[in-house]
Design an enzyme around this catalytic site. Structure first.
Site, PDB file in Angstrom:
ATOM      1  N   SER A  15       1.001  -1.271   0.117  1.00  0.00           N
ATOM      2  CA  SER A  15      -0.047   0.194   0.211  1.00  0.00           C
ATOM      3  C   SER A  15       0.331   1.316  -0.136  1.00  0.00           C
ATOM      4  CB  SER A  15      -1.077   0.277   1.347  1.00  0.00           C
ATOM      5  OG  SER A  15      -1.842  -1.367   1.131  1.00  0.00           O
ATOM      6  N   CYS A  43      -1.200  -5.595   3.827  1.00  0.00           N
ATOM      7  CA  CYS A  43      -2.532  -5.211   4.150  1.00  0.00           C
ATOM      8  C   CYS A  43      -2.885  -6.329   3.391  1.00  0.00           C
ATOM      9  CB  CYS A  43      -2.797  -3.864   4.219  1.00  0.00           C
ATOM     10  SG  CYS A  43      -3.614  -3.266   3.752  1.00  0.00           S
ATOM     11  N   CYS A  48      -4.494  -7.136   6.227  1.00  0.00           N
ATOM     12  CA  CYS A  48      -5.667  -6.504   7.302  1.00  0.00           C
ATOM     13  C   CYS A  48      -6.840  -6.852   6.091  1.00  0.00           C
ATOM     14  CB  CYS A  48      -6.071  -5.038   6.919  1.00  0.00           C
ATOM     15  SG  CYS A  48      -4.095  -4.314   6.827  1.00  0.00           S
ATOM     16  N   LYS A  51      -8.398 -10.744   6.161  1.00  0.00           N
ATOM     17  CA  LYS A  51      -8.040 -11.079   7.504  1.00  0.00           C
ATOM     18  C   LYS A  51      -9.406 -10.419   8.114  1.00  0.00           C
ATOM     19  CE  LYS A  51      -7.750  -7.263  10.016  1.00  0.00           C
ATOM     20  NZ  LYS A  51      -6.743  -6.792  10.623  1.00  0.00           N
ATOM     21  N   TYR A 181      -1.673  -7.607  18.683  1.00  0.00           N
ATOM     22  CA  TYR A 181      -3.455  -7.749  17.186  1.00  0.00           C
ATOM     23  C   TYR A 181      -3.674  -9.043  16.833  1.00  0.00           C
ATOM     24  CZ  TYR A 181      -2.519  -2.523  17.132  1.00  0.00           C
ATOM     25  OH  TYR A 181      -2.794  -1.332  17.299  1.00  0.00           O
ATOM     26  N   GLU A 185      -7.075 -11.274  17.009  1.00  0.00           N
ATOM     27  CA  GLU A 185      -8.062 -11.163  16.085  1.00  0.00           C
ATOM     28  C   GLU A 185      -7.302 -12.723  15.407  1.00  0.00           C
ATOM     29  OE1 GLU A 185      -7.296  -6.484  14.202  1.00  0.00           O
ATOM     30  OE2 GLU A 185      -5.769  -8.072  13.149  1.00  0.00           O
ATOM     31  N   GLY A 265       4.399 -10.721  17.254  1.00  0.00           N
ATOM     32  CA  GLY A 265       5.941  -9.976  16.390  1.00  0.00           C
ATOM     33  C   GLY A 265       6.060  -9.738  15.153  1.00  0.00           C
ATOM     34  N   THR A 314      -0.783   0.438   7.919  1.00  0.00           N
ATOM     35  CA  THR A 314      -1.643   0.216   6.691  1.00  0.00           C
ATOM     36  C   THR A 314      -1.217   1.900   5.809  1.00  0.00           C
ATOM     37  OG1 THR A 314      -1.841  -1.591   5.643  1.00  0.00           O
ATOM     38  CG2 THR A 314      -2.168   0.240   4.293  1.00  0.00           C
ATOM     39  N   ALA A 344      -7.359   0.593  15.532  1.00  0.00           N
ATOM     40  CA  ALA A 344      -7.997  -0.393  15.767  1.00  0.00           C
ATOM     41  C   ALA A 344      -7.586  -2.348  16.561  1.00  0.00           C
ATOM     42  CB  ALA A 344      -9.670  -0.238  15.114  1.00  0.00           C
ATOM     43  N   HIS A 438     -29.861   8.647  18.628  1.00  0.00           N
ATOM     44  CA  HIS A 438     -30.226   7.884  19.630  1.00  0.00           C
ATOM     45  C   HIS A 438     -30.790   6.726  19.229  1.00  0.00           C
ATOM     46  CE1 HIS A 438     -31.404   7.023  23.501  1.00  0.00           C
ATOM     47  NE2 HIS A 438     -32.802   7.062  23.038  1.00  0.00           N
ATOM     48  N   GLU A 443     -23.678   7.645  21.414  1.00  0.00           N
ATOM     49  CA  GLU A 443     -23.962   8.345  21.919  1.00  0.00           C
ATOM     50  C   GLU A 443     -23.225   8.766  23.171  1.00  0.00           C
ATOM     51  OE1 GLU A 443     -28.105   9.038  23.138  1.00  0.00           O
ATOM     52  OE2 GLU A 443     -28.091   6.745  22.969  1.00  0.00           O
TER      53      GLU A 443
HETATM   54  P1  NDP Z   1       1.688  -6.904  18.332  1.00  0.00           P
HETATM   55  O1  NDP Z   1       3.265  -6.885  18.614  1.00  0.00           O
HETATM   56  O2  NDP Z   1       0.289  -6.284  18.644  1.00  0.00           O
HETATM   57  O3  NDP Z   1       2.119  -8.373  19.720  1.00  0.00           O
HETATM   58  C1  NDP Z   1       3.491  -9.595  19.946  1.00  0.00           C
HETATM   59  C2  NDP Z   1       2.639 -10.018  20.904  1.00  0.00           C
HETATM   60  O4  NDP Z   1       3.865 -10.915  20.320  1.00  0.00           O
HETATM   61  C3  NDP Z   1       2.573 -10.044  22.413  1.00  0.00           C
HETATM   62  O5  NDP Z   1       1.375 -10.250  22.702  1.00  0.00           O
HETATM   63  C4  NDP Z   1       4.423  -9.510  23.180  1.00  0.00           C
HETATM   64  O6  NDP Z   1       3.956  -9.964  24.121  1.00  0.00           O
HETATM   65  C5  NDP Z   1       4.374 -11.159  22.281  1.00  0.00           C
HETATM   66  N1  NDP Z   1       5.992 -11.770  22.174  1.00  0.00           N
HETATM   67  C6  NDP Z   1       7.015 -10.586  21.974  1.00  0.00           C
HETATM   68  N2  NDP Z   1       7.944 -11.436  22.077  1.00  0.00           N
HETATM   69  C7  NDP Z   1       7.535 -12.038  22.361  1.00  0.00           C
HETATM   70  C8  NDP Z   1       8.665 -13.507  22.989  1.00  0.00           C
HETATM   71  N3  NDP Z   1      10.351 -13.039  22.653  1.00  0.00           N
HETATM   72  N4  NDP Z   1       7.556 -13.825  23.806  1.00  0.00           N
HETATM   73  C9  NDP Z   1       6.560 -14.384  24.069  1.00  0.00           C
HETATM   74  N5  NDP Z   1       5.454 -13.299  23.467  1.00  0.00           N
HETATM   75  C10 NDP Z   1       6.297 -13.034  22.430  1.00  0.00           C
HETATM   76  O7  NDP Z   1       2.317  -8.097  16.899  1.00  0.00           O
HETATM   77  P2  NDP Z   1       1.290  -8.823  16.068  1.00  0.00           P
HETATM   78  O8  NDP Z   1       2.799  -9.708  15.646  1.00  0.00           O
HETATM   79  O9  NDP Z   1       0.185  -8.957  16.430  1.00  0.00           O
HETATM   80  O10 NDP Z   1       1.260  -7.452  15.491  1.00  0.00           O
HETATM   81  C11 NDP Z   1       1.832  -7.054  14.263  1.00  0.00           C
HETATM   82  C12 NDP Z   1       1.980  -5.145  14.544  1.00  0.00           C
HETATM   83  O11 NDP Z   1       0.804  -5.588  12.941  1.00  0.00           O
HETATM   84  C13 NDP Z   1       1.146  -4.766  15.539  1.00  0.00           C
HETATM   85  O12 NDP Z   1       1.873  -4.431  15.677  1.00  0.00           O
HETATM   86  C14 NDP Z   1       0.455  -3.344  14.261  1.00  0.00           C
HETATM   87  O13 NDP Z   1       0.850  -2.819  14.288  1.00  0.00           O
HETATM   88  C15 NDP Z   1       0.472  -4.402  13.289  1.00  0.00           C
HETATM   89  N6  NDP Z   1      -0.775  -5.059  12.354  1.00  0.00           N
HETATM   90  C16 NDP Z   1      -1.891  -3.996  12.717  1.00  0.00           C
HETATM   91  C17 NDP Z   1      -3.375  -4.623  12.398  1.00  0.00           C
HETATM   92  C18 NDP Z   1      -4.467  -3.726  12.639  1.00  0.00           C
HETATM   93  O14 NDP Z   1      -4.226  -2.831  12.922  1.00  0.00           O
HETATM   94  N7  NDP Z   1      -6.131  -4.442  12.927  1.00  0.00           N
HETATM   95  C19 NDP Z   1      -3.965  -6.144  12.709  1.00  0.00           C
HETATM   96  C20 NDP Z   1      -2.734  -6.518  12.637  1.00  0.00           C
HETATM   97  C21 NDP Z   1      -1.408  -6.286  12.856  1.00  0.00           C
HETATM   98  P3  NDP Z   1       4.121  -8.611  24.959  1.00  0.00           P
HETATM   99  O15 NDP Z   1       2.861  -8.285  25.250  1.00  0.00           O
HETATM  100  O16 NDP Z   1       4.318  -9.789  26.430  1.00  0.00           O
HETATM  101  O17 NDP Z   1       4.493  -7.688  24.752  1.00  0.00           O
END
Ligand code: NDP
Length: 449
Positions: A15, A43, A48, A51, A181, A185, A265, A314, A344, A438, A443
């Site tokens: 994107s 995305c 996105c 998903k 995220y 999801e 992550g 994105t 979101a 309403h 609201e």
């Molecule tokens: P996130 O950063 O949202 O979450 C990562 C998760 O992995 C957390 O629960 C984190 O734990 C855990 N984690 C990280 N490292 C370790 C580790 N070494 N051992 C165990 N657990 C670990 O990443 P996602 O992969 O879910 O998504 C990546 C990014 O993509 C998001 O941050 C967002 O920016 C984007 N995204 C956006 C969406 C949207 O706009 N709706 C949808 C999907 C992705 P802890 O919390 O304890 O750190």
């Protein structure tokens, strides 16, 4: 003066990259786009969009529960996952074509192949044993990110979200590792389709970084929806035994499932680009470090979006690419504002926020007043669903609204509108003076006392 094939080469037709290229080309810049996969990017093809389509598909089970509450006699309905995947892929093919045409019709040359920088102005494009070198005055890196798993024995058995979006068949059970995220999801998607779903994560509550009350409430709601949750746990190892996986988590619990998904992550997709070989400085997670012109420490090389690992959304990447091309090729010096970026999480129910939370304000030493409303949505009175909506407004000492948070149905649609008010600098009086619509959940934002 050195001559180049192009004014701009964009590596990555997601994107952000696509927007950069077509705006630049619109200003008359001779532009090339290099893409190893199909144009569309994460995305559109692996994130996105697919998903959200699968979330729509999964929500019907919840809708059926509501329908029963509303006295519908329901029987004999069941999902057909593989058919849905075929339909979803057809839609992605359509979107891919649109992306491809956006690039070509705006006058850019599209190179299909892996693009690697071999100097400050040259890109080697490799595809099916064919190699070509192209050069440009400016190069934009817009290659996004990819999933990242922690190291442990058996982590190769975990699938990532790319693969989860394209499963040919649904498993009977799934364990999802993480609580960000993607994890929440997909927990909604899998459990909505009737898969026995478990969420293993290392924190107390899902969605670290979000408002604490929303995190607590959503964690409870996910559990109430039938997802098994294992907070304060890490996966230590995964073993495969015929078609089952044995998952050892840190407090000696051994779980078993048909599928394990990692959602721990993402990291910038720079590993194979060998950027350090041309002297480009990367951050500790492999991100391209850029200034507010999106320029790296090599003046001809720029980066936008997830590869810079800042706000990985994105619309942010698109805004960065557009502003870059306006500045560099359109003579319009403008910059993206990273303040009050709404976001979101499409959990079920969804969460959406803009601005800061009370926890964040306390951390930053900002004095705020928090307005909270928790209520049972009207729809639930008859459906019988026990799922309260939680909304919050954060107001600073000058009465300015600096945060809005919502957990509940339609939260992303509602917060998008509130984000405009907050961006425009609305204060609490503006909210109070606004007449509500309403009966809605929205609201509540204008009736908080
Ligand atoms: P996130 O950063 O949202 O979450 C990562 C998760 O992995 C957390 O629960 C984190 O734990 C855990 N984690 C990280 N490292 C370790 C580790 N070494 N051992 C165990 N657990 C670990 O990443 P996602 O992969 O879910 O998504 C990546 C990014 O993509 C998001 O941050 C967002 O920016 C984007 N995204 C956006 C969406 C949207 O706009 N709706 C949808 C999907 C992705 P802890 O919390 O304890 O750190």
């Amino acid at each position: 003066m050195e001559s180049f094939n192009y004014d701009l080469i964009v590596i990555g037709a997601g994107s952000g990259g696509t927007r950069t290229a077509r705006i630049a080309a619109g200003y008359g810049a001779k532009t090339a786009v290099v893409e190893a996969d199909r144009p569309g990017g994460t995305c559109v093809l692996r994130g996105c969009v697919p998903k959200k389509l699968l979330i729509y598909g999964s929500e019907f089970s919840r809708n059926v529960e509501d329908a029963i509450g509303y006295s519908w006699e329901v029987g004999g309905i069941k999902p057909n996952w593989s058919d849905l995947i075929v339909k979803k892929n057809k839609e992605l093919d359509r979107l891919h074509e649109i992306y491809k045409n956006l690039i070509i019709n705006s006058g850019c040359d599209l190179y299909r192949g892996f693009g690697k920088l071999i100097s400050h102005n040259k890109v080697l494009v490799s595809s099916n044993n064919e190699e070509k070198i192209i050069s440009a005055k400016k190069i934009m890196i817009a290659v996004g990110g990819k999933s990242n798993f922690p190291n442990f024995v058996g982590n190769e058995f975990m699938i990532n979200s790319d693969e989860a979006l394209d499963l040919k068949k649904l498993p009977k059970s799934v364990i999802i590792y993480g609580s960000g995220y993607i994890a929440v999801e997909f927990a909604g998607i899998f459990s909505g389709f009737g898969v026995d779903t478990s969420l293993v994560f290392r924190s107390d509550y899902v969605l670290r970084g979000f408002d604490l009350d929303i995190r607590k409430k959503l964690t409870g709601q996910i559990e109430n929806s039938g997802v098994r949750i294992f907070p304060n746990n890490n996966i230590e190892r995964i073993d495969k035994n015929e078609n089952k996986y044995k998952i050892k988590v840190s407090d000696k619990i051994i779980l078993e499932s048909d599928l394990v998904m990692g959602a721990t992550g993402r990291k910038p997709n720079t590993e194979d680009l060998e950027l350090e070989a041309i002297g480009l400085e990367l951050g500790k997670n492999g991100e391209v470090l850029v200034n507010n012109y999106n320029q790296s420490d090599i003046p001809s090389i720029y980066a936008i979006g997830d590869v810079t690992n800042r706000i990985n959304l994105t619309p942010v990447a698109i805004a960065e690419g557009h502003a870059f091309s306006d500045r560099e090729f359109g003579g319009i010096k403008r910059f993206v504002s990273y303040e009050n970026v709404p976001c979101a999480v499409f959990s079920q129910p969804p969460v959406s926020i803009v601005g800061i939370s009370k926890n964040e304000a306390v951390k930053r030493g900002i004095k705020v007043k928090e307005y909270v409303s928790e209520f049972n949505p009207l729809k639930n009175t008859i459906s019988g669903k026990i799922e309260k909506t939680l909304i919050k407004l954060i107001v600073d000492k000058n009465n300015k609204v600096i945060g809005a948070h919502m957990l509940g149905e339609h939260a992303p649609e509602i917060i998008q509108g509130i984000a405009i008010a907050i961006k425009a600098g609305a204060n609490k009086n503006h909210f109070d003076e606004t007449i509500g619509i309403h009966p809605t959940a929205a609201e509540e934002f204008v009736t908080m006392k």
